[in-house]
Design a protein around this motif. Structure first.
Motif, mmCIF file in Angstrom:
data_model
loop_
_atom_site.group_PDB
_atom_site.id
_atom_site.type_symbol
_atom_site.label_atom_id
_atom_site.label_comp_id
_atom_site.label_asym_id
_atom_site.label_seq_id
_atom_site.Cartn_x
_atom_site.Cartn_y
_atom_site.Cartn_z
ATOM 1 N N THR A 9 0.842 -1.192 0.000
ATOM 2 C CA THR A 9 0.000 0.000 0.000
ATOM 3 C C THR A 9 0.880 1.245 0.000
ATOM 4 N N GLY A 10 0.333 2.348 -0.503
ATOM 5 C CA GLY A 10 1.119 3.581 -0.591
ATOM 6 C C GLY A 10 2.319 3.398 -1.494
ATOM 7 N N ALA A 11 2.113 2.683 -2.613
ATOM 8 C CA ALA A 11 3.233 2.258 -3.462
ATOM 9 C C ALA A 11 3.610 3.260 -4.543
ATOM 10 N N SER A 12 2.892 4.363 -4.655
ATOM 11 C CA SER A 12 3.138 5.272 -5.778
ATOM 12 C C SER A 12 4.339 6.186 -5.577
ATOM 13 N N THR A 13 4.738 6.403 -4.318
ATOM 14 C CA THR A 13 5.854 7.306 -4.035
ATOM 15 C C THR A 13 6.653 6.811 -2.830
ATOM 16 N N GLY A 14 7.796 7.465 -2.596
ATOM 17 C CA GLY A 14 8.548 7.296 -1.359
ATOM 18 C C GLY A 14 8.966 5.878 -1.028
ATOM 19 N N ILE A 15 8.844 5.532 0.243
ATOM 20 C CA ILE A 15 9.285 4.222 0.729
ATOM 21 C C ILE A 15 8.506 3.104 0.041
ATOM 22 N N GLY A 16 7.213 3.288 -0.171
ATOM 23 C CA GLY A 16 6.388 2.266 -0.818
ATOM 24 C C GLY A 16 6.867 1.946 -2.219
ATOM 25 N N LYS A 17 7.216 2.975 -2.965
ATOM 26 C CA LYS A 17 7.732 2.792 -4.327
ATOM 27 C C LYS A 17 9.051 2.030 -4.299
ATOM 28 N N GLU A 18 9.894 2.342 -3.310
ATOM 29 C CA GLU A 18 11.180 1.642 -3.181
ATOM 30 C C GLU A 18 10.982 0.183 -2.787
ATOM 31 N N PHE A 19 9.993 -0.083 -1.930
ATOM 32 C CA PHE A 19 9.655 -1.483 -1.613
ATOM 33 C C PHE A 19 9.325 -2.246 -2.897
ATOM 34 N N ALA A 20 8.515 -1.623 -3.740
ATOM 35 C CA ALA A 20 8.086 -2.263 -4.987
ATOM 36 C C ALA A 20 9.290 -2.564 -5.873
ATOM 37 N N LYS A 21 10.191 -1.617 -5.988
ATOM 38 C CA LYS A 21 11.384 -1.812 -6.821
ATOM 39 C C LYS A 21 12.271 -2.929 -6.274
ATOM 40 N N ILE A 22 12.433 -2.954 -4.962
ATOM 41 C CA ILE A 22 13.275 -3.989 -4.338
ATOM 42 C C ILE A 22 12.681 -5.371 -4.572
ATOM 43 N N HIS A 23 11.378 -5.496 -4.350
ATOM 44 C CA HIS A 23 10.726 -6.794 -4.524
ATOM 45 C C HIS A 23 10.764 -7.231 -5.986
ATOM 46 N N ALA A 24 10.511 -6.292 -6.890
ATOM 47 C CA ALA A 24 10.528 -6.603 -8.326
ATOM 48 C C ALA A 24 11.909 -7.026 -8.794
ATOM 49 N N SER A 25 12.951 -6.430 -8.212
ATOM 50 C CA SER A 25 14.321 -6.739 -8.624
ATOM 51 C C SER A 25 14.694 -8.188 -8.330
ATOM 52 N N LYS A 26 13.909 -8.838 -7.490
ATOM 53 C CA LYS A 26 14.145 -10.252 -7.166
ATOM 54 C C LYS A 26 13.350 -11.180 -8.080
ATOM 55 N N GLY A 27 12.691 -10.573 -9.086
ATOM 56 C CA GLY A 27 11.914 -11.365 -10.038
ATOM 57 C C GLY A 27 10.563 -11.790 -9.502
ATOM 58 N N GLU A 28 10.056 -11.042 -8.530
ATOM 59 C CA GLU A 28 8.797 -11.404 -7.873
ATOM 60 C C GLU A 28 7.664 -10.473 -8.314
ATOM 61 N N ASN A 29 6.432 -10.982 -8.291
ATOM 62 C CA ASN A 29 5.268 -10.221 -8.734
ATOM 63 C C ASN A 29 4.738 -9.299 -7.637
ATOM 64 N N LEU A 30 3.906 -8.346 -8.066
ATOM 65 C CA LEU A 30 3.430 -7.309 -7.157
ATOM 66 C C LEU A 30 1.951 -6.986 -7.344
ATOM 67 N N VAL A 31 1.322 -6.583 -6.246
ATOM 68 C CA VAL A 31 0.050 -5.869 -6.287
ATOM 69 C C VAL A 31 0.324 -4.535 -5.615
ATOM 70 N N ILE A 32 0.175 -3.437 -6.364
ATOM 71 C CA ILE A 32 0.492 -2.120 -5.809
ATOM 72 C C ILE A 32 -0.775 -1.300 -5.655
ATOM 73 N N VAL A 33 -0.881 -0.643 -4.505
ATOM 74 C CA VAL A 33 -2.101 0.073 -4.136
ATOM 75 C C VAL A 33 -1.762 1.514 -3.751
ATOM 76 N N ALA A 34 -2.546 2.454 -4.244
ATOM 77 C CA ALA A 34 -2.443 3.862 -3.853
ATOM 78 C C ALA A 34 -3.618 4.612 -4.471
#
Length: 262
Positions: A9-34
């Protein structure tokens, strides 16, 4: 190898966006909410192109009463199994409690506490049933003290840390973990939106990436608390809080949160 899907959640900016990038860099899928659909789709396109993963976008304002349940139902209807829940969405606001708009503080409570609690409850049941899953709740070092001029924000984060720690112990005999991330002042839109960017507390900020990485790694390791982004002087101050007179601490925090006009 099974792909691990994270809902952030809160994935569009800031720490949330960085979480998404880190998880994606491991080849893993995402559900992003904002709330910001445009920014979510920009992030989706960027991550899918760079890492060849699948990113699902859910546009919701989590301060609205039914948003958390709608997110859960949406995920279920899509047949997506969530492995990691990262409750990152939250906001603050500066000012004396009796002078601030009550609607703003109630929206803050709804987002920082109610939405986080509902999402945790709904997904945790699934995690326990399959005896697998990780939850990361983004709290704050603010949770460790009262916050004059941000009374409600500090109180909501105290709830997040206490709530997360208690559940972590309830799950001691499972393979499910709950981690609280307690960042200090971090370089995100939070400072600007909350009005904190012109205060002494935000004079030196940690990068959103470094805080997200600490939190993500702590979640993966199953830690209970992860404190991140503090300067040496802030670490010394935090260590001294339990041994200092409360009136002195309250005065110090108030002064740190007073807006300094340039």
């Amino acid at each position: 190898m099974n792909t691990k899907t994270a809902l952030i959640t809160g994935a569009s900016t800031g720490i949330g966006k960085e979480f998404a990038k880190i998880h994606a860099s491991k080849g893993e899928n995402l559900v992003i909410v904002a709330r910001n659909e445009e920014k979510l789709f920009q992030l989706k396109n960027e991550l899918e192109h760079q890492y060849k993963i699948e990113v699902i976008v859910i546009t919701k304002d989590l301060s609205q009463p039914n948003a958390s349940k709608e997110i859960y139902e949406n995920v279920k209807n899509l047949g997506i199994e969530i492995d990691y829940l990262i409750n990152n969405a939250g906001f603050g606001g500066l000012g004396k409690f009796h002078e601030r708009a009550l609607e703003d503080d109630l929206a803050m409570i709804n987002l920082n506490i109610v939405a986080l609690t509902i999402l945790t409850r709904l997904f945790l049941t699934d995690f326990v049933n399959k005896n697998s899953g990780k939850i990361l709740n983004v709290s704050s070092t603010a949770s460790l003290m009262p916050g004059p001029l941000q009374a409600v924000y500090f109180a909501t984060k105290a709830y997040v840390t206490s709530f997360s720690n208690a559940i972590a112990e309830e799950l001691h005999d499972t393979n499910v973990t709950v981690t609280a991330l307690l960042p200090g002042a971090t370089e995100t839109e939070f400072g600007r939106i909350s009005g904190m960017e012109k205060t002494a507390m935000f004079k030196k900020t940690a990068s959103a990436y470094s805080v997200a990485l600490d939190g993500y790694n702590g979640m993966m390791a199953g830690k209970i608390d992860v404190i991140s982004g503090l300067t040496l002087s802030q670490k010394i101050m935090m260590a001294g809080i339990p041994f200092s007179p409360k009136k002195m601490i309250l005065k110090q925090i108030r002064k740190m949160q007073e807006v300094k006009n340039a």
